[in-house]
Design an enzyme around this catalytic site. Sequence first.
Site, short mmCIF file in Angstrom:
data_model
loop_
_atom_site.label_atom_id
_atom_site.label_comp_id
_atom_site.label_asym_id
_atom_site.label_seq_id
_atom_site.Cartn_x
_atom_site.Cartn_y
_atom_site.Cartn_z
N SER A 64 -11.53 0.97 -11.16
CA SER A 64 -11.30 -0.47 -9.96
C SER A 64 -11.74 -1.05 -8.73
CB SER A 64 -10.18 -1.12 -10.68
OG SER A 64 -9.57 0.06 -9.86
N LYS A 110 -4.95 -1.29 -5.20
CA LYS A 110 -5.97 -2.24 -4.85
C LYS A 110 -5.70 -2.64 -3.74
CE LYS A 110 -6.70 -2.90 -9.34
NZ LYS A 110 -6.62 -1.16 -9.49
#
Length: 201
Positions: A64, A110
Amino acid sequence: MSSRLSYYLQRSVRFLSPAPPVIANRYPRLHNVLWVTKAAGYALLFGHLITTYGFSYTGTWGVSMLPSIASSGDFVLISKFYRHGRGLEVGDLVTYKHPYHGDQGLYGIKRLVGLPGDFVLRDSPGAKEGVMIQVPQGHCWIVGDNLPLSRDSRMFGPIPLGLIKGKVIAKSQLFGRDFKWMKNPLQDVADDMHDEEDETI
Protein backbone atom coordinates in the site's frame (compact mmCIF):
# COMPACT_ATOMS: atom_id res chain seq x y z
CA MET A 1 -0.88 13.91 58.07
CA SER A 2 2.87 14.41 58.21
CA SER A 3 3.32 11.33 60.42
CA ARG A 4 1.44 9.18 57.89
CA LEU A 5 3.56 10.55 55.03
CA SER A 6 6.76 9.83 56.92
CA TYR A 7 5.51 6.30 57.65
CA TYR A 8 4.97 5.56 53.95
CA LEU A 9 8.32 7.10 53.03
CA GLN A 10 10.08 4.88 55.53
CA ARG A 11 8.33 1.81 54.15
CA SER A 12 9.28 2.80 50.57
CA VAL A 13 12.92 3.27 51.49
CA ARG A 14 12.92 -0.05 53.32
CA PHE A 15 11.37 -1.79 50.28
CA LEU A 16 13.88 -0.32 47.82
CA SER A 17 16.92 -0.86 50.03
CA PRO A 18 19.15 -3.88 49.36
CA ALA A 19 18.52 -7.15 51.20
CA PRO A 20 19.88 -7.32 54.73
CA PRO A 21 23.34 -8.91 54.96
CA VAL A 22 21.90 -11.75 57.05
CA ILE A 23 19.62 -12.87 54.19
CA ALA A 24 22.34 -12.39 51.58
CA ASN A 25 24.81 -14.43 53.60
CA ARG A 26 22.41 -17.16 54.68
CA TYR A 27 20.61 -17.60 51.32
CA PRO A 28 23.05 -16.48 48.60
CA ARG A 29 21.22 -18.29 45.79
CA LEU A 30 17.87 -16.83 46.75
CA HIS A 31 19.47 -13.40 47.03
CA ASN A 32 20.94 -13.76 43.51
CA VAL A 33 17.61 -14.92 42.07
CA LEU A 34 15.80 -11.96 43.64
CA TRP A 35 18.44 -9.55 42.34
CA VAL A 36 18.22 -10.95 38.79
CA THR A 37 14.42 -10.84 38.92
CA LYS A 38 14.45 -7.22 40.05
CA ALA A 39 16.98 -6.26 37.34
CA ALA A 40 14.92 -8.03 34.66
CA GLY A 41 11.78 -6.25 35.86
CA TYR A 42 13.46 -2.86 35.62
CA ALA A 43 14.80 -3.73 32.15
CA LEU A 44 11.35 -4.75 30.93
CA LEU A 45 9.79 -1.61 32.38
CA PHE A 46 12.45 0.59 30.76
CA GLY A 47 12.02 -1.18 27.41
CA HIS A 48 8.26 -0.77 27.57
CA LEU A 49 8.59 2.95 28.26
CA ILE A 50 11.04 3.40 25.38
CA THR A 51 8.92 1.53 22.81
CA THR A 52 5.66 3.14 23.97
CA TYR A 53 6.75 6.75 24.44
CA GLY A 54 10.14 6.95 22.68
CA PHE A 55 11.12 5.05 19.54
CA SER A 56 10.57 1.68 17.92
CA TYR A 57 12.21 -0.09 14.98
CA THR A 58 10.12 -2.60 13.08
CA GLY A 59 9.79 -4.36 9.74
CA THR A 60 7.08 -3.64 7.18
CA TRP A 61 5.12 -5.66 4.66
CA GLY A 62 2.42 -4.88 2.13
CA VAL A 63 2.18 -2.92 -1.11
CA SER A 64 0.00 0.00 0.00
CA MET A 65 2.94 2.39 0.49
CA LEU A 66 4.88 1.70 -2.71
CA PRO A 67 7.18 3.30 -3.77
CA SER A 68 7.88 5.11 -0.48
CA ILE A 69 8.20 1.84 1.46
CA ALA A 70 8.98 -1.51 -0.16
CA SER A 71 6.47 -4.35 0.00
CA SER A 72 8.94 -6.31 2.16
CA GLY A 73 12.46 -5.96 3.50
CA ASP A 74 12.19 -2.36 4.72
CA PHE A 75 12.49 -1.46 8.39
CA VAL A 76 11.17 1.83 9.75
CA LEU A 77 12.16 3.98 12.71
CA ILE A 78 9.05 5.33 14.43
CA SER A 79 9.00 8.30 16.78
CA LYS A 80 6.33 7.97 19.45
CA PHE A 81 6.58 11.66 20.35
CA TYR A 82 3.84 12.19 17.73
CA ARG A 83 1.34 9.85 19.43
CA HIS A 84 -2.31 10.92 19.18
CA GLY A 85 -1.47 13.38 16.39
CA ARG A 86 0.80 15.73 18.37
CA GLY A 87 2.89 17.92 16.06
CA LEU A 88 1.90 16.14 12.85
CA GLU A 89 1.64 17.88 9.49
CA VAL A 90 -0.16 16.94 6.30
CA GLY A 91 2.18 14.72 4.28
CA ASP A 92 3.77 12.91 7.23
CA LEU A 93 3.91 9.13 7.31
CA VAL A 94 2.11 7.84 10.39
CA THR A 95 1.64 4.46 12.00
CA TYR A 96 -1.79 3.73 13.40
CA LYS A 97 -3.79 1.03 15.11
CA HIS A 98 -6.27 -0.41 12.63
CA PRO A 99 -9.77 0.88 13.46
CA TYR A 100 -11.42 -2.51 12.86
CA HIS A 101 -8.66 -5.06 13.49
CA GLY A 102 -6.68 -3.30 16.19
CA ASP A 103 -7.75 -5.89 18.76
CA GLN A 104 -5.82 -8.44 16.66
CA GLY A 105 -2.65 -6.36 16.95
CA LEU A 106 -2.87 -5.06 13.38
CA TYR A 107 -1.06 -1.78 12.72
CA GLY A 108 -0.54 0.12 9.48
CA ILE A 109 1.47 2.91 7.89
CA LYS A 110 -0.21 5.52 5.73
CA ARG A 111 0.28 9.12 4.64
CA LEU A 112 -1.57 11.80 6.55
CA VAL A 113 -3.54 13.93 4.07
CA GLY A 114 -6.09 15.60 6.30
CA LEU A 115 -6.21 17.01 9.84
CA PRO A 116 -9.28 18.14 11.81
CA GLY A 117 -11.17 20.77 9.81
CA ASP A 118 -9.41 20.07 6.50
CA PHE A 119 -11.38 19.32 3.34
CA VAL A 120 -10.32 16.12 1.58
CA LEU A 121 -11.38 14.17 -1.49
CA ARG A 122 -13.42 11.21 -0.24
CA ASP A 123 -12.84 9.11 -3.35
CA SER A 124 -9.79 8.27 -5.43
CA PRO A 125 -8.68 10.95 -7.92
CA GLY A 126 -10.49 10.43 -11.21
CA ALA A 127 -13.54 8.82 -9.62
CA LYS A 128 -16.94 9.74 -11.04
CA GLU A 129 -18.28 11.37 -7.87
CA GLY A 130 -15.21 13.03 -6.36
CA VAL A 131 -17.03 14.22 -3.23
CA MET A 132 -15.25 16.60 -0.86
CA ILE A 133 -15.78 16.10 2.88
CA GLN A 134 -14.51 17.86 5.98
CA VAL A 135 -12.44 15.90 8.49
CA PRO A 136 -14.27 16.02 11.85
CA GLN A 137 -12.64 17.28 15.02
CA GLY A 138 -10.45 14.74 16.76
CA HIS A 139 -9.95 12.74 13.55
CA CYS A 140 -7.59 12.58 10.58
CA TRP A 141 -7.63 11.25 7.01
CA ILE A 142 -4.95 8.76 5.94
CA VAL A 143 -4.27 7.35 2.47
CA GLY A 144 -1.69 4.95 1.04
CA ASP A 145 0.74 6.13 -1.63
CA ASN A 146 -0.20 3.16 -3.83
CA LEU A 147 -3.83 4.20 -4.25
CA PRO A 148 -5.16 1.22 -6.28
CA LEU A 149 -3.90 -1.29 -3.67
CA SER A 150 -4.45 0.54 -0.42
CA ARG A 151 -7.20 0.15 2.17
CA ASP A 152 -7.40 3.45 3.98
CA SER A 153 -9.75 6.28 4.92
CA ARG A 154 -11.42 6.02 1.54
CA MET A 155 -12.85 2.71 2.79
CA PHE A 156 -13.19 3.11 6.57
CA GLY A 157 -13.46 6.90 6.81
CA PRO A 158 -11.55 9.28 9.08
CA ILE A 159 -9.86 7.66 12.06
CA PRO A 160 -9.57 9.08 15.60
CA LEU A 161 -6.28 10.78 16.37
CA GLY A 162 -6.09 8.52 19.41
CA LEU A 163 -5.27 5.62 17.05
CA ILE A 164 -2.12 7.37 15.77
CA LYS A 165 0.84 5.65 17.43
CA GLY A 166 3.75 7.58 15.93
CA LYS A 167 5.46 9.11 12.93
CA VAL A 168 7.83 7.30 10.55
CA ILE A 169 11.04 9.34 10.59
CA ALA A 170 13.46 7.00 8.80
CA LYS A 171 13.70 3.71 6.93
CA SER A 172 16.48 1.24 6.25
CA GLN A 173 17.25 -2.35 5.42
CA LEU A 174 17.89 -4.82 8.23
CA PHE A 175 20.55 -3.71 10.76
CA GLY A 176 20.45 -0.13 9.50
CA ARG A 177 21.77 -0.68 5.97
CA ASP A 178 20.84 2.02 3.43
CA PHE A 179 19.56 4.27 6.22
CA LYS A 180 17.43 7.14 4.92
CA TRP A 181 15.57 9.92 6.72
CA MET A 182 11.96 10.29 5.59
CA LYS A 183 11.06 13.79 4.42
CA ASN A 184 7.61 15.26 4.00
CA PRO A 185 7.15 15.55 0.20
CA LEU A 186 4.25 18.01 0.37
CA GLN A 187 4.67 21.78 0.28
CA ASP A 188 2.31 24.67 0.73
CA VAL A 189 0.98 26.20 -2.48
CA ALA A 190 2.42 29.54 -1.36
CA ASP A 191 5.90 27.98 -1.17
CA ASP A 192 5.55 26.54 -4.69
CA MET A 193 4.45 29.92 -6.09
CA HIS A 194 7.34 31.64 -4.32
CA ASP A 195 9.81 29.18 -5.88
CA GLU A 196 8.35 29.79 -9.35
CA GLU A 197 8.66 33.57 -8.89
CA ASP A 198 12.31 33.18 -7.92
CA GLU A 199 12.97 31.16 -11.09
CA THR A 200 11.37 33.80 -13.35
CA ILE A 201 13.36 36.70 -11.86
